[in-house]
Design a protein around this motif. Structure first.
Motif, PDB file in Angstrom:
ATOM      1  N   ALA A   1       1.060  -1.091   0.146  1.00 24.21           N
ATOM      2  CA  ALA A   1      -0.081   0.307   0.329  1.00 24.21           C
ATOM      3  C   ALA A   1       0.883   1.030  -0.008  1.00 24.21           C
ATOM      4  O   ALA A   1       1.842   1.616   0.715  1.00 24.21           O
ATOM      5  CB  ALA A   1      -1.495   0.373   0.947  1.00 24.21           C
ATOM      6  N   GLU A   2       0.063   2.484  -0.584  1.00 24.98           N
ATOM      7  CA  GLU A   2       0.852   3.621  -0.523  1.00 24.98           C
ATOM      8  C   GLU A   2       1.203   4.019   0.862  1.00 24.98           C
ATOM      9  O   GLU A   2      -0.410   4.037   1.418  1.00 24.98           O
ATOM     10  CB  GLU A   2       0.149   4.077  -1.178  1.00 24.98           C
ATOM     11  CG  GLU A   2       0.390   3.958  -2.697  1.00 24.98           C
ATOM     12  CD  GLU A   2       1.865   4.373  -3.821  1.00 24.98           C
ATOM     13  OE1 GLU A   2       2.506   5.109  -3.030  1.00 24.98           O
ATOM     14  OE2 GLU A   2       1.200   3.878  -4.722  1.00 24.98           O
ATOM     15  N   LEU A   3       1.814   4.935   1.740  1.00 25.08           N
ATOM     16  CA  LEU A   3       1.568   4.865   2.532  1.00 25.08           C
ATOM     17  C   LEU A   3       2.570   6.382   2.465  1.00 25.08           C
ATOM     18  O   LEU A   3       2.846   7.257   2.932  1.00 25.08           O
ATOM     19  CB  LEU A   3       2.653   4.580   3.277  1.00 25.08           C
ATOM     20  CG  LEU A   3       2.577   4.816   5.128  1.00 25.08           C
ATOM     21  CD1 LEU A   3       1.558   4.691   5.814  1.00 25.08           C
ATOM     22  CD2 LEU A   3       3.857   4.369   6.147  1.00 25.08           C
ATOM     23  N   VAL A   4       0.710   7.131   3.602  1.00 25.28           N
ATOM     24  CA  VAL A   4       1.405   8.903   3.671  1.00 25.28           C
ATOM     25  C   VAL A   4       1.000   8.964   5.998  1.00 25.28           C
ATOM     26  O   VAL A   4       0.658   8.787   6.234  1.00 25.28           O
ATOM     27  CB  VAL A   4      -0.121   9.644   3.449  1.00 25.28           C
ATOM     28  CG1 VAL A   4      -0.036  10.661   3.736  1.00 25.28           C
ATOM     29  CG2 VAL A   4      -0.716  10.122   2.194  1.00 25.28           C
ATOM     30  N   ASP A   5       3.168   9.021   5.584  1.00 30.57           N
ATOM     31  CA  ASP A   5       3.412   9.071   6.796  1.00 30.57           C
ATOM     32  C   ASP A   5       3.014  10.135   7.241  1.00 30.57           C
ATOM     33  O   ASP A   5       3.888  11.576   7.795  1.00 30.57           O
ATOM     34  CB  ASP A   5       4.613   8.641   6.941  1.00 30.57           C
ATOM     35  CG  ASP A   5       4.872   8.086   8.075  1.00 30.57           C
ATOM     36  OD1 ASP A   5       4.641   7.720   9.859  1.00 30.57           O
ATOM     37  OD2 ASP A   5       6.190   7.403   8.022  1.00 30.57           O
ATOM     38  N   TYR A   6       1.671  10.341   7.485  1.00 34.30           N
ATOM     39  CA  TYR A   6       1.310  11.693   8.820  1.00 34.30           C
ATOM     40  C   TYR A   6       2.070  12.440   9.812  1.00 34.30           C
ATOM     41  O   TYR A   6       2.303  13.249  10.306  1.00 34.30           O
ATOM     42  CB  TYR A   6      -0.140  11.493   8.714  1.00 34.30           C
ATOM     43  CG  TYR A   6      -1.089  12.528   9.935  1.00 34.30           C
ATOM     44  CD1 TYR A   6      -0.783  13.706   9.862  1.00 34.30           C
ATOM     45  CD2 TYR A   6      -2.152  11.732  10.475  1.00 34.30           C
ATOM     46  CE1 TYR A   6      -1.886  15.217   9.762  1.00 34.30           C
ATOM     47  CE2 TYR A   6      -2.977  13.194  10.513  1.00 34.30           C
ATOM     48  CZ  TYR A   6      -3.335  14.271  10.696  1.00 34.30           C
ATOM     49  OH  TYR A   6      -4.010  14.905  10.904  1.00 34.30           O
ATOM     50  N   TRP A   7       2.522  11.375  10.655  1.00 30.53           N
ATOM     51  CA  TRP A   7       3.372  11.293  12.090  1.00 30.53           C
ATOM     52  C   TRP A   7       4.356  11.743  11.606  1.00 30.53           C
ATOM     53  O   TRP A   7       4.738  13.040  12.723  1.00 30.53           O
ATOM     54  CB  TRP A   7       3.321  10.305  12.311  1.00 30.53           C
ATOM     55  CG  TRP A   7       4.157  10.431  13.940  1.00 30.53           C
ATOM     56  CD1 TRP A   7       3.815  10.301  15.328  1.00 30.53           C
ATOM     57  CD2 TRP A   7       6.011  10.182  14.586  1.00 30.53           C
ATOM     58  NE1 TRP A   7       4.554  10.026  16.150  1.00 30.53           N
ATOM     59  CE2 TRP A   7       5.683  10.203  14.879  1.00 30.53           C
ATOM     60  CE3 TRP A   7       6.693  10.396  13.519  1.00 30.53           C
ATOM     61  CZ2 TRP A   7       7.132   9.825  16.348  1.00 30.53           C
ATOM     62  CZ3 TRP A   7       7.864   9.998  14.059  1.00 30.53           C
ATOM     63  CH2 TRP A   7       7.864   9.682  15.176  1.00 30.53           C
ATOM     64  N   CYS A   8       5.172  12.058  10.446  1.00 29.88           N
ATOM     65  CA  CYS A   8       6.515  12.528  10.365  1.00 29.88           C
ATOM     66  C   CYS A   8       6.424  14.289   9.973  1.00 29.88           C
ATOM     67  O   CYS A   8       7.104  14.895   9.408  1.00 29.88           O
ATOM     68  CB  CYS A   8       7.068  11.865   9.536  1.00 29.88           C
ATOM     69  SG  CYS A   8       7.606  10.233   9.843  1.00 29.88           S
TER      70      CYS A   8
END
Length: 263
Positions: free
Chosen positions: A143-150
């Protein structure tokens, strides 16, 4: 698919269903400007926890035979007093497996450590476990991941609504930009310009906290005790796969126009 994050809460627009726009609409708009054949549906409803999202949204979403599905869920579960976190994450992974098995491109998100209040600091630990598993699931299923946490820009309080839980319009615009970058899609969304903020006094900080507790936290806590949800009475904004509604075709945003008149 999802909750208030994907529905668009915090990005007010009176021209649109539920009076919100949000990052998902903004992403669909950019995709449609580059490909008029783009079709879009948004099944997300504010306040929904993971199990209702799966029960209410998964089958309708898959029935549309989409080629791209965004899935963000579990944030409302993390706020619960009692939580079986391993079960929650297993259910999340099972849903991703179902979506991935269709051949659709899957878009996932980590969660952000929203600085709500020192009272809710234990949520940071839950969020860290949640994010670690989301990253694993994204890798496992391609899956594509939007690493919002970063995303460091979300440390600025102007990216957040007054309720401290939902992104403000600036946050939704920036999220749309980051999602499009992850998808490798062309877009015209600039990064928000955020001049330095003036330092707040201790009194201003305390007053803001007291206002937030009275205006936002207490009603939220009351709903939890009553078993109610902010999404009660709401339905999906765009429940069918249809051509994207471009805002430039709708005229001025009445909310923005009213704000200009009052300024």
């Amino acid at each position: 698919m999802g909750d208030s994050f994907t529905e668009g809460l915090g990005d007010r627009d009176l021209r649109l269903p539920n009076n919100v726009r949000g990052w998902a609409d903004r992403v669909a708009e950019e995709l449609a400007r580059h490909d008029p054949a783009t079709r879009y549906a948004n099944l997300a409803i504010r306040g929904r926890r993971l199990d209702p999202i799966i029960q209410e949204q998964l089958e309708p979403a898959l029935a549309m035979e989409p080629n791209l599905v965004s899935f963000y869920a579990g944030g409302n579960d993390l706020l619960m007093t009692r939580l079986d976190l391993p079960r929650l994450l297993d259910r999340f992974e099972s849903a991703v497996a179902r979506i991935s098995a269709t051949g659709a491109r899957v878009l996932l998100f980590t969660g952000y450590n929203v600085p709500l209040s020192p009272l809710l600091e234990p949520l940071t630990f839950r969020n860290a476990i949640y994010n670690r598993r989301i990253r694993h699931v994204a890798e496992e299923y391609g899956a594509e991941l939007v690493d919002y946490w970063c995303f460091e820009k979300f440390q600025d309080r102007r990216m957040w609504s007054n309720d401290r839980l939902h992104m403000a319009t600036l946050g939704h615009v920036y999220m749309a930009k980051k999602v499009l970058e992850v998808l490798g899609a062309p877009h015209s969304i600039p990064s928000p310009h955020l001049p330095p903020l003036a330092a707040r006094t201790a009194r201003e900080i305390v007053n803001d906290d007291v206002t937030w507790l009275r205006r936002d936290f207490t009603p939220w806590l009351g709903r939890r005790f009553r078993g109610a949800s902010s999404g009660d009475g709401f339905s999906a904004r765009w429940p069918e796969l249809l051509p994207v509604v471009l805002p430039e075709l709708l005229g001025a945003n009445r909310a923005a126009r009213r704000e200009e008149q009052l300024a």
